[in-house]
Scaffold this motif. Structure first.
Motif, PDB file in Angstrom:
ATOM      1  N   UNK A  28       0.834  -1.204   0.000  1.00 44.86           N
ATOM      2  CA  UNK A  28       0.000   0.000   0.000  1.00 44.86           C
ATOM      3  C   UNK A  28       0.867   1.252   0.000  1.00 44.86           C
ATOM      4  N   UNK A  29       1.926   1.241   0.792  1.00 45.73           N
ATOM      5  CA  UNK A  29       2.831   2.392   0.825  1.00 45.73           C
ATOM      6  C   UNK A  29       3.528   2.587  -0.524  1.00 45.73           C
ATOM      7  N   UNK A  30       3.866   1.489  -1.179  1.00 46.57           N
ATOM      8  CA  UNK A  30       4.528   1.609  -2.479  1.00 46.57           C
ATOM      9  C   UNK A  30       3.581   2.239  -3.502  1.00 46.57           C
ATOM     10  N   UNK A  31       2.328   1.818  -3.492  1.00 52.82           N
ATOM     11  CA  UNK A  31       1.368   2.398  -4.430  1.00 52.82           C
ATOM     12  C   UNK A  31       1.165   3.886  -4.154  1.00 52.82           C
ATOM     13  N   UNK A  32       1.135   4.265  -2.894  1.00 55.58           N
ATOM     14  CA  UNK A  32       0.992   5.678  -2.554  1.00 55.58           C
ATOM     15  C   UNK A  32       2.204   6.476  -3.029  1.00 55.58           C
ATOM     16  N   UNK A  33       3.383   5.869  -2.909  1.00 49.60           N
ATOM     17  CA  UNK A  33       4.599   6.544  -3.379  1.00 49.60           C
ATOM     18  C   UNK A  33       4.552   6.736  -4.895  1.00 49.60           C
ATOM     19  N   UNK A  42       3.054   4.274 -14.649  1.00 52.39           N
ATOM     20  CA  UNK A  42       2.850   3.658 -13.334  1.00 52.39           C
ATOM     21  C   UNK A  42       1.575   4.172 -12.677  1.00 52.39           C
ATOM     22  N   UNK A  43       1.323   5.461 -12.813  1.00 49.20           N
ATOM     23  CA  UNK A  43       0.105   6.023 -12.230  1.00 49.20           C
ATOM     24  C   UNK A  43      -1.138   5.469 -12.909  1.00 49.20           C
ATOM     25  N   UNK A  44      -1.046   5.228 -14.213  1.00 49.71           N
ATOM     26  CA  UNK A  44      -2.191   4.674 -14.935  1.00 49.71           C
ATOM     27  C   UNK A  44      -2.500   3.256 -14.476  1.00 49.71           C
ATOM     28  N   UNK A  45      -1.456   2.486 -14.174  1.00 43.86           N
ATOM     29  CA  UNK A  45      -1.654   1.110 -13.705  1.00 43.86           C
ATOM     30  C   UNK A  45      -2.334   1.102 -12.337  1.00 43.86           C
ATOM     31  N   UNK A  46      -1.961   2.041 -11.481  1.00 45.68           N
ATOM     32  CA  UNK A  46      -2.535   2.092 -10.136  1.00 45.68           C
ATOM     33  C   UNK A  46      -4.031   2.367 -10.192  1.00 45.68           C
ATOM     34  N   UNK A  47      -4.444   3.222 -11.122  1.00 47.30           N
ATOM     35  CA  UNK A  47      -5.863   3.536 -11.233  1.00 47.30           C
ATOM     36  C   UNK A  47      -6.243   4.730 -10.380  1.00 47.30           C
ATOM     37  N   UNK A  48      -7.527   4.878 -10.074  1.00 46.94           N
ATOM     38  CA  UNK A  48      -7.982   6.039  -9.287  1.00 46.94           C
ATOM     39  C   UNK A  48      -7.292   6.097  -7.922  1.00 46.94           C
ATOM     40  N   UNK A  49      -6.758   7.248  -7.597  1.00 40.71           N
ATOM     41  CA  UNK A  49      -6.031   7.397  -6.335  1.00 40.71           C
ATOM     42  C   UNK A  49      -6.970   7.463  -5.129  1.00 40.71           C
ATOM     43  N   UNK A  55      -2.607   3.877   5.270  1.00 43.72           N
ATOM     44  CA  UNK A  55      -2.468   3.262   6.598  1.00 43.72           C
ATOM     45  C   UNK A  55      -2.632   4.227   7.760  1.00 43.72           C
ATOM     46  N   UNK A  56      -2.393   5.509   7.546  1.00 42.81           N
ATOM     47  CA  UNK A  56      -2.556   6.474   8.631  1.00 42.81           C
ATOM     48  C   UNK A  56      -4.030   6.810   8.882  1.00 42.81           C
ATOM     49  N   UNK A  57      -4.905   6.330   8.009  1.00 41.03           N
ATOM     50  CA  UNK A  57      -6.348   6.525   8.166  1.00 41.03           C
ATOM     51  C   UNK A  57      -6.994   5.142   8.103  1.00 41.03           C
ATOM     52  N   UNK A  58      -7.117   4.443   9.234  1.00 44.56           N
ATOM     53  CA  UNK A  58      -7.535   3.036   9.223  1.00 44.56           C
ATOM     54  C   UNK A  58      -8.826   2.762   8.468  1.00 44.56           C
ATOM     55  N   UNK A  59      -9.743   3.702   8.444  1.00 41.86           N
ATOM     56  CA  UNK A  59     -11.019   3.463   7.771  1.00 41.86           C
ATOM     57  C   UNK A  59     -10.855   3.259   6.271  1.00 41.86           C
ATOM     58  N   UNK A  60      -9.742   3.711   5.695  1.00 40.47           N
ATOM     59  CA  UNK A  60      -9.528   3.561   4.256  1.00 40.47           C
ATOM     60  C   UNK A  60      -8.950   2.196   3.900  1.00 40.47           C
ATOM     61  N   UNK A  61      -8.536   1.435   4.887  1.00 40.27           N
ATOM     62  CA  UNK A  61      -7.967   0.101   4.638  1.00 40.27           C
ATOM     63  C   UNK A  61      -9.120  -0.895   4.659  1.00 40.27           C
TER      64      UNK A  61
END
Length: 211
Positions: A28-33, A42-49, A55-61
């Motif tokens: 998850x941290x790698x995708x955020x980076x 690379x951004x296109x592969x990740x998709x919608x941000x 991880x700093x916002x548990x509700x998003x996990x």
């Protein structure tokens, strides 16, 4: 100077390693980076941000195994923090911290910031964490918990007030206030402006207009 305790001691490190998140959290941290610093491909592969777990916002996990890793990491982080950065018991995170949503939110942010500071190539971010982030967190924790949960978990003192806050009666009362405020911003209807005035009754307690 001689050691007052002649018994042999088991070697132990003077400081403990900072706990690292698990494989799924690291992903998850790698995708955020990459979302911030990656190439266009690379951004296109990740998709919608917007849907990326933070991880700093548990509700998003959302993914269960990733979420389990998050709780395991925060559990290790709290144990590490209590051992490495506190001395007096007043500054220790209570063992019932998962039952306190305000602590869960703040601990996740604190762990994330400490991880980032530890990976920096200079000590500046770590100094900021030690000087500002950690003391501010401890101060807020003491302010909110006061003397609760020192020996055992105590139920939420504000539960009754929160229950009243989310009750249908109070929610409808607030909605009426919102509607009254909204009405002050509506554009007047040109046709109704020429119509004869109409008297209405208003409930003085609730502000509700009665026909």
């Amino acid at each position: 100077m001689t050691d007052p305790d002649p018994r042999p001691r088991t070697p132990s490190p003077l400081v403990l390693d900072f706990p690292e998140p698990g494989r799924r959290l690291e992903h998850a941290y790698r995708e955020l980076h990459l979302a911030q610093h990656g190439t266009a491909e690379q951004k296109a592969v990740i998709g919608p941000f917007e849907g990326l777990p933070r991880p700093w916002d548990p509700a998003t996990v959302k993914e269960p195994r990733q979420r389990r890793e998050l709780w395991a990491w925060l559990e290790e982080f709290v144990s590490w923090l209590n051992h490495e950065h506190t001395w007096d018991v007043g500054g220790m995170i209570p063992l019932c911290w998962p039952l306190h949503p305000h602590l869960v939110h703040e601990i996740a942010v604190l762990a994330d910031q400490r991880r980032r500071a530890g990976k920096a190539l200079t000590s500046d971010a770590l100094e900021e964490w030690n000087r500002y982030a950690l003391p501010a967190f401890v101060d807020r924790m003491k302010l909110r918990l006061k003397s609760h949960c020192e020996e055992r978990h105590q139920e939420w003192p504000g539960r009754a007030r929160h229950t009243r806050h989310v009750s249908d009666e109070q929610r409808h009362r607030r909605e009426r206030l919102y509607l009254q405020d909204e009405a002050t911003r509506r554009q007047p209807d040109p046709e109704s402006a020429t119509a004869a005035p109409r008297l209405t009754l208003v409930d003085r307690e609730t502000g509700e207009v009665q026909d």
